[in-house]
Design an enzyme around this catalytic site. Structure first.
Site, mmCIF file in Angstrom:
data_model
loop_
_atom_site.group_PDB
_atom_site.id
_atom_site.type_symbol
_atom_site.label_atom_id
_atom_site.label_comp_id
_atom_site.label_asym_id
_atom_site.label_seq_id
_atom_site.Cartn_x
_atom_site.Cartn_y
_atom_site.Cartn_z
ATOM 1 N N ASP A 15 0.850 -1.204 0.000
ATOM 2 C CA ASP A 15 0.000 0.000 0.000
ATOM 3 C C ASP A 15 0.886 1.255 0.000
ATOM 4 O OD1 ASP A 15 0.988 -0.454 2.588
ATOM 5 O OD2 ASP A 15 -0.772 0.400 3.573
ATOM 6 N N ASP A 20 6.839 1.203 2.113
ATOM 7 C CA ASP A 20 6.547 0.242 1.034
ATOM 8 C C ASP A 20 7.399 0.574 -0.192
ATOM 9 O OD1 ASP A 20 3.544 -0.985 1.848
ATOM 10 O OD2 ASP A 20 3.889 1.060 2.505
ATOM 11 N N ASN A 44 -2.337 2.776 3.475
ATOM 12 C CA ASN A 44 -1.765 4.097 3.731
ATOM 13 C C ASN A 44 -2.534 5.195 3.009
ATOM 14 O OD1 ASN A 44 0.296 3.188 5.415
ATOM 15 N ND2 ASN A 44 1.576 2.646 3.658
ATOM 16 N N THR A 129 2.876 -6.056 2.788
ATOM 17 C CA THR A 129 3.323 -4.915 3.599
ATOM 18 C C THR A 129 2.204 -3.887 3.817
ATOM 19 O OG1 THR A 129 4.195 -3.728 1.674
ATOM 20 C CG2 THR A 129 5.734 -5.195 2.824
ATOM 21 N N PHE A 170 -1.036 -0.744 12.607
ATOM 22 C CA PHE A 170 -1.950 -0.283 11.557
ATOM 23 C C PHE A 170 -2.427 -1.403 10.618
ATOM 24 C CE2 PHE A 170 -2.805 1.143 7.246
ATOM 25 C CZ PHE A 170 -3.912 1.932 7.485
ATOM 26 N N ASN A 171 -1.500 -2.186 10.043
ATOM 27 C CA ASN A 171 -1.900 -3.169 9.018
ATOM 28 C C ASN A 171 -2.842 -4.230 9.590
ATOM 29 O OD1 ASN A 171 -0.315 -1.924 7.071
ATOM 30 N ND2 ASN A 171 1.437 -3.270 7.395
ATOM 31 N N HIS A 244 9.632 0.265 8.303
ATOM 32 C CA HIS A 244 9.087 -1.068 8.580
ATOM 33 C C HIS A 244 9.203 -2.056 7.414
ATOM 34 C CE1 HIS A 244 6.786 1.033 11.803
ATOM 35 N NE2 HIS A 244 6.511 1.929 10.876
ATOM 36 N N ASP A 245 8.566 -1.689 6.294
ATOM 37 C CA ASP A 245 8.234 -2.697 5.268
ATOM 38 C C ASP A 245 9.436 -3.386 4.607
ATOM 39 O OD1 ASP A 245 5.582 -2.282 5.788
ATOM 40 O OD2 ASP A 245 5.304 -0.846 4.154
HETATM 41 C C1 BDR Z 1 2.765 -0.116 8.652
HETATM 42 O O1 BDR Z 1 1.736 0.842 8.384
HETATM 43 C C2 BDR Z 1 2.163 1.754 7.388
HETATM 44 O O2 BDR Z 1 2.239 3.043 7.907
HETATM 45 C C3 BDR Z 1 3.512 1.306 6.911
HETATM 46 O O3 BDR Z 1 3.572 1.323 5.502
HETATM 47 C C4 BDR Z 1 3.701 -0.077 7.473
HETATM 48 O O4 BDR Z 1 3.317 -1.077 6.542
HETATM 49 C C5 BDR Z 1 3.420 0.200 9.981
HETATM 50 O O5 BDR Z 1 2.493 0.127 11.019
HETATM 51 CA CA CA Z 2 2.833 -0.559 4.230
#
Ligand code: BDR
Ligand code: CA
Length: 317
Positions: A15, A20, A44, A129, A170-171, A244-245
């Site tokens: 996303d 990402d 996102n 991701t 979040f994801n 993160h991703d």
């Molecule tokens: C995740 O949420 C998004 O903000 C980032 O792309 C990452 O995949 C982190 O919580």
């Molecule tokens: Ca992401």
């Protein structure tokens, strides 16, 4: 016979999203990865924006033959949590980006995933991701594809606290039912959660290394980190943003980068305050068989050397 292992075929479901975007660049550049498709999801930003961003990132990377397909506009339960408060109006705010030099596929994300899996002589790794809706839909709709999947590695959840809510990342918060499908699939699943990705900080030194690269790609990455970093300062008071991703793709490229723990993982789908929270049984309190490999410890120096060298090589191509 050569000793070089064959590249790992992957589908990257994402996303984009600043982090990402770096994951896409790493997958494009690495000789250890064979990027068969990029599929997109809401997360996102809207899935329309995420798809446009994926096309723009691949255009910037010169990877315009990578098939891209648009996926879910919302979760299995029909909600659409968006993360524009972190990634900006476009989902990828900051530097100027090229317009897409190619179009997305006429297939849906799930149809393209199926096509790639079907056509592959070897099982394919799915890297997710963003909210994991497309992957769950693939598993539900095409159970005959299960033995075509080598592994599902996803960024999401945490062994500890959350970010989108106090306990949920979040994801996983954006589609808990989808993660529940993936965790119950019986496939090898690897979870790269916040407990790991918060070790992958784009410190001022990392950003300076991007800015010092002698090509537009390096400077674009530096500006992405600038925007992403300002969100992390404003929302969570982080001094440097966690990237993160790319930890997912990096883990495939360098198997010694991360230490893992096999354990039972569940996702809360019902809590009043904890929906989307991952429950990671690190001490086997539930005495249930492990259903995931959970990322625990990152070697940050090695991670950044890999990510930055890849960006530099791609920018100099
Ligand atoms: C995740 O949420 C998004 O903000 C980032 O792309 C990452 O995949 C982190 O919580
Ligand atoms: Ca992401």
């Amino acid at each position: 016979m050569s000793d070089t292992p064959a590249p790992i075929p992957i589908i990257l479901d994402c996303d984009p999203g600043h982090d990402d975007a770096i994951a896409i660049l790493l997958a494009v550049q690495s000789p250890r990865i064979d990027l068969r498709a990029v599929t997109t999801t809401f997360g996102n930003c809207s899935v329309v924006d995420a798809t446009r961003n994926a096309l723009r990132i691949l255009t910037l990377a010169g990877a315009t033959t990578t098939p891209v397909a648009r996926g879910a506009a919302g979760s299995l339960a029909g909600a659409s949590e968006l993360g524009n408060y972190v990634h900006g109006v476009s989902g990828l705010d900051g530097p100027e980006m090229p317009e897409p030099a190619f179009a997305s596929s006429a297939l849906s994300a799930v149809a393209l995933m199926r096509q790639v899996l079907d056509a592959s002589a070897h099982p394919v790794t799915i890297v997710a991701t963003g909210p994991i809706t497309n992957v769950a839909t693939l598993l539900q709709r095409h159970p005959d594809m299960l033995d075509k999947i080598a592994e599902i590695i996803f960024m999401g959840g945490s062994t500890g606290r959350g970010n989108h809510t106090p306990t949920a990342e979040f994801n996983t918060c954006a589609d808990p039912e989808a993660l529940d499908v993936v965790l119950g699939s019986g496939l090898p699943v690897s979870m790269v959660g916040l407990n790991l990705t918060h070790q992958a900080l784009a410190t001022p030194e990392v950003v300076a290394r991007m800015q010092a690269m002698n090509h537009p790609l390096g400077r674009t990455c530096g500006e992405w980190m600038g925007f992403f970093g300002s969100s992390y300062r404003a929302v969570w008071s982080f001094e440097s943003p966690p990237v993160h991703d790319p930890c997912t793709v990096a883990a495939l490229i360098d198997p010694d980068l991360i230490t893992w723990q096999e354990c039972f993982v569940a996702v809360e789908t019902k809590g009043d305050w904890t929906r989307g929270t991952t429950v990671v049984d690190l001490h086997d309190r539930y005495e249930r068989p492990p259903n995931a490999r959970v990322a625990m410890k990152l070697d940050p120096g090695r991670y950044w050397d890999l990510v930055l060298d890849s960006i530099d090589q791609l920018g100099n191509r």
